[in-house]
Write a protein that holds these residues in place. Structure first.
Motif, PDB file in Angstrom:
ATOM      1  N   ALA A 137       0.515  -1.410  -0.308  1.00  0.00           N
ATOM      2  CA  ALA A 137      -0.272  -0.432   0.233  1.00  0.00           C
ATOM      3  C   ALA A 137       1.112   1.429   0.082  1.00  0.00           C
ATOM      4  CB  ALA A 137      -0.795  -0.188   1.693  1.00  0.00           C
ATOM      5  N   GLY A 138       0.068   2.125  -0.260  1.00  0.00           N
ATOM      6  CA  GLY A 138       1.169   3.917  -0.168  1.00  0.00           C
ATOM      7  C   GLY A 138       1.248   3.702   1.367  1.00  0.00           C
ATOM      8  N   ARG A 139       2.732   4.292   1.092  1.00  0.00           N
ATOM      9  CA  ARG A 139       2.801   5.007   2.712  1.00  0.00           C
ATOM     10  C   ARG A 139       2.171   6.080   3.379  1.00  0.00           C
ATOM     11  NH1 ARG A 139       7.705   5.231   5.913  1.00  0.00           N
ATOM     12  NH2 ARG A 139       6.676   6.236   7.964  1.00  0.00           N
ATOM     13  N   LEU A 140       1.624   5.832   4.424  1.00  0.00           N
ATOM     14  CA  LEU A 140       0.351   7.107   5.308  1.00  0.00           C
ATOM     15  C   LEU A 140       1.335   7.940   6.024  1.00  0.00           C
ATOM     16  CD1 LEU A 140      -3.078   5.296   5.945  1.00  0.00           C
ATOM     17  CD2 LEU A 140      -2.078   6.247   4.054  1.00  0.00           C
ATOM     18  N   ASN A 141       0.871   9.128   5.991  1.00  0.00           N
ATOM     19  CA  ASN A 141       1.115  10.015   6.486  1.00  0.00           C
ATOM     20  C   ASN A 141       0.128  10.866   7.628  1.00  0.00           C
ATOM     21  OD1 ASN A 141       4.684   9.973   5.950  1.00  0.00           O
ATOM     22  ND2 ASN A 141       3.426  10.003   4.456  1.00  0.00           N
ATOM     23  N   GLY A 142       0.740  11.523   8.871  1.00  0.00           N
ATOM     24  CA  GLY A 142      -0.385  12.465   8.793  1.00  0.00           C
ATOM     25  C   GLY A 142      -1.107  11.987   9.614  1.00  0.00           C
ATOM     26  N   GLY A 143      -2.284  12.635  10.148  1.00  0.00           N
ATOM     27  CA  GLY A 143      -3.269  12.156  10.921  1.00  0.00           C
ATOM     28  C   GLY A 143      -3.654  13.222  12.071  1.00  0.00           C
ATOM     29  N   ALA A 183      -7.706   1.722   9.761  1.00  0.00           N
ATOM     30  CA  ALA A 183      -8.778   1.396   9.012  1.00  0.00           C
ATOM     31  C   ALA A 183      -8.345   1.779   7.276  1.00  0.00           C
ATOM     32  CB  ALA A 183      -9.836   1.948   9.393  1.00  0.00           C
ATOM     33  N   ARG A 184      -8.593   2.625   7.665  1.00  0.00           N
ATOM     34  CA  ARG A 184      -7.833   2.532   5.898  1.00  0.00           C
ATOM     35  C   ARG A 184      -6.880   2.354   4.729  1.00  0.00           C
ATOM     36  NH1 ARG A 184      -5.006   8.912   3.520  1.00  0.00           N
ATOM     37  NH2 ARG A 184      -4.691   8.602   1.329  1.00  0.00           N
ATOM     38  N   LEU A 185      -5.542   1.405   5.623  1.00  0.00           N
ATOM     39  CA  LEU A 185      -5.065   0.954   4.385  1.00  0.00           C
ATOM     40  C   LEU A 185      -5.929  -0.545   4.738  1.00  0.00           C
ATOM     41  CD1 LEU A 185      -1.477   1.152   6.408  1.00  0.00           C
ATOM     42  CD2 LEU A 185      -1.810   1.007   3.827  1.00  0.00           C
ATOM     43  N   TRP A 186      -6.791  -1.169   5.574  1.00  0.00           N
ATOM     44  CA  TRP A 186      -7.761  -2.054   5.435  1.00  0.00           C
ATOM     45  C   TRP A 186      -8.382  -2.048   4.448  1.00  0.00           C
ATOM     46  CZ3 TRP A 186      -6.380  -6.540   7.890  1.00  0.00           C
ATOM     47  CH2 TRP A 186      -7.179  -7.432   8.362  1.00  0.00           C
ATOM     48  N   ARG A 187      -9.064  -1.405   4.137  1.00  0.00           N
ATOM     49  CA  ARG A 187      -9.925  -1.095   3.253  1.00  0.00           C
ATOM     50  C   ARG A 187      -9.293  -0.945   1.931  1.00  0.00           C
ATOM     51  NH1 ARG A 187     -12.410   3.141   6.717  1.00  0.00           N
ATOM     52  NH2 ARG A 187     -10.775   4.638   5.418  1.00  0.00           N
ATOM     53  N   GLU A 188      -7.834  -0.073   1.936  1.00  0.00           N
ATOM     54  CA  GLU A 188      -7.517  -0.628   0.204  1.00  0.00           C
ATOM     55  C   GLU A 188      -7.064  -1.108  -0.098  1.00  0.00           C
ATOM     56  OE1 GLU A 188      -2.910   2.147  -1.371  1.00  0.00           O
ATOM     57  OE2 GLU A 188      -4.248   3.144   0.455  1.00  0.00           O
ATOM     58  N   LEU A 189      -6.137  -2.000   1.448  1.00  0.00           N
ATOM     59  CA  LEU A 189      -5.966  -3.659   0.632  1.00  0.00           C
ATOM     60  C   LEU A 189      -7.164  -4.475   0.781  1.00  0.00           C
ATOM     61  CD1 LEU A 189      -2.903  -3.994   3.312  1.00  0.00           C
ATOM     62  CD2 LEU A 189      -3.042  -3.740   1.044  1.00  0.00           C
ATOM     63  N   ALA A 190      -8.345  -4.097   0.774  1.00  0.00           N
ATOM     64  CA  ALA A 190      -9.246  -5.409   0.396  1.00  0.00           C
ATOM     65  C   ALA A 190      -9.791  -5.130  -0.742  1.00  0.00           C
ATOM     66  CB  ALA A 190     -10.284  -5.650   2.117  1.00  0.00           C
ATOM     67  N   ALA A 191     -10.043  -4.031  -1.387  1.00  0.00           N
ATOM     68  CA  ALA A 191      -9.859  -3.057  -2.676  1.00  0.00           C
ATOM     69  C   ALA A 191      -9.333  -4.035  -3.651  1.00  0.00           C
ATOM     70  CB  ALA A 191     -10.245  -1.768  -2.792  1.00  0.00           C
ATOM     71  N   ASP A 192      -7.962  -4.186  -3.292  1.00  0.00           N
ATOM     72  CA  ASP A 192      -7.233  -4.744  -4.245  1.00  0.00           C
ATOM     73  C   ASP A 192      -7.233  -6.665  -3.947  1.00  0.00           C
ATOM     74  OD1 ASP A 192      -6.303  -2.151  -4.399  1.00  0.00           O
ATOM     75  OD2 ASP A 192      -4.961  -2.182  -3.747  1.00  0.00           O
ATOM     76  N   ALA A 193      -7.745  -7.020  -3.430  1.00  0.00           N
ATOM     77  CA  ALA A 193      -7.898  -8.687  -1.957  1.00  0.00           C
ATOM     78  C   ALA A 193      -8.000  -9.147  -3.841  1.00  0.00           C
ATOM     79  CB  ALA A 193      -8.419  -8.987  -1.252  1.00  0.00           C
ATOM     80  N   PRO A 194      -7.486 -10.442  -4.376  1.00  0.00           N
ATOM     81  CA  PRO A 194      -8.513 -11.160  -5.676  1.00  0.00           C
ATOM     82  C   PRO A 194      -9.685 -11.627  -5.809  1.00  0.00           C
ATOM     83  CG  PRO A 194      -6.025 -11.996  -4.615  1.00  0.00           C
ATOM     84  CD  PRO A 194      -6.024 -10.410  -4.473  1.00  0.00           C
ATOM     85  N   ALA A 195     -10.126 -11.706  -6.170  1.00  0.00           N
ATOM     86  CA  ALA A 195     -11.520 -12.404  -5.943  1.00  0.00           C
ATOM     87  C   ALA A 195     -11.280 -14.123  -5.604  1.00  0.00           C
ATOM     88  CB  ALA A 195     -12.809 -12.009  -6.882  1.00  0.00           C
ATOM     89  N   GLU A 196     -11.696 -14.657  -4.831  1.00  0.00           N
ATOM     90  CA  GLU A 196     -11.739 -16.482  -4.421  1.00  0.00           C
ATOM     91  C   GLU A 196     -12.267 -17.013  -5.706  1.00  0.00           C
ATOM     92  OE1 GLU A 196     -13.148 -17.698  -1.315  1.00  0.00           O
ATOM     93  OE2 GLU A 196     -11.536 -16.526   0.523  1.00  0.00           O
TER      94      GLU A 196
END
Length: 204
Positions: A137-143, A183-196
């Motif tokens: 995933a992309g590197r997240l900063n800030g917050g 939470a943001r990474l979880w959503r991002e990586l879930a969107a990129d997960a290949p469909a089973e």
């Protein structure tokens, strides 16, 4: 979610003249990383040893320098073609060390357990970001409470003497920042997960 990190492009532009001078003098990016840790140590010493109020100006100047060095080391490496995996490692270690060293300045001023809790929490957002980057995933900063906000809170503590509330804010805000990044990474990586792929007969 970016908080004060949104000011980074403006800050980088402000430092462009300094960066150009460093390029001309062939300063090592690693030296800037180490200088940031030294500035963090100086801010911690000023916080611990000087009276509240009097400590605020040196703490503010040293932490501003710490943030400047953190901005300049990577930019200088890119400008001079000296990016390397070793430099990236040193940069991350330097950032984490500077975070912890700054908070060590509270050791004479607040309970050890609270300083330790704030120090641990302050590292969590970066570990989450690094884990996300390792997963592609992309590197997240800030917050809400990233590196810049933590520095601002330390300056506020030096000016006011509100050490316990500031440490609680650092701990809680850093934990919140880590959770929001996760939470943001979880959503991002879930969107990129290949469909089973479906297997005939319902067997997987």
């Amino acid at each position: 979610m970016n908080g004060l990190y949104a000011l980074k492009p403006w800050y980088a532009e402000t430092l462009s003249g300094v960066r150009a001078a460093l390029v001309r003098r062939e300063v090592s990016p690693d030296a800037l990383t180490l200088a940031g840790v030294v500035c963090a140590a100086g801010a911690a010493a000023a916080l611990a040893l000087l009276p509240f109020g009097w400590s605020a100006p040196p703490v503010a100047v040293l932490l501003a320098a710490r943030l400047a060095f953190a901005n300049l080391d990577g930019a200088l490496a890119r400008d001079t073609g000296r990016t390397s995996r070793r430099g990236a490692l040193l940069n991350e270690l330097g950032d984490r060390a500077a975070d912890l060293v700054v908070l060590a300045g509270f050791l004479p001023l607040a309970p050890l357990w609270l300083v330790a809790t704030a120090g641990l929490a302050a590292t969590l957002p970066s570990w989450v970001s690094l884990a996300g980057a390792a997963a592609g995933a992309g590197r997240l900063n800030g917050g809400p409470v990233g590196k810049t906000e933590r520095c601002a809170l330390v300056v506020l503590a030096a000016a006011s003497g509100w050490c316990t509330p500031i440490l609680v804010t650092v701990a809680a805000g850093s934990a919140l920042t880590a959770c929001l990044r996760l939470a943001r990474l979880w959503r991002e990586l879930a969107a990129d997960a290949p469909a089973e792929a479906a297997v005939p007969g319902g067997v997987r």
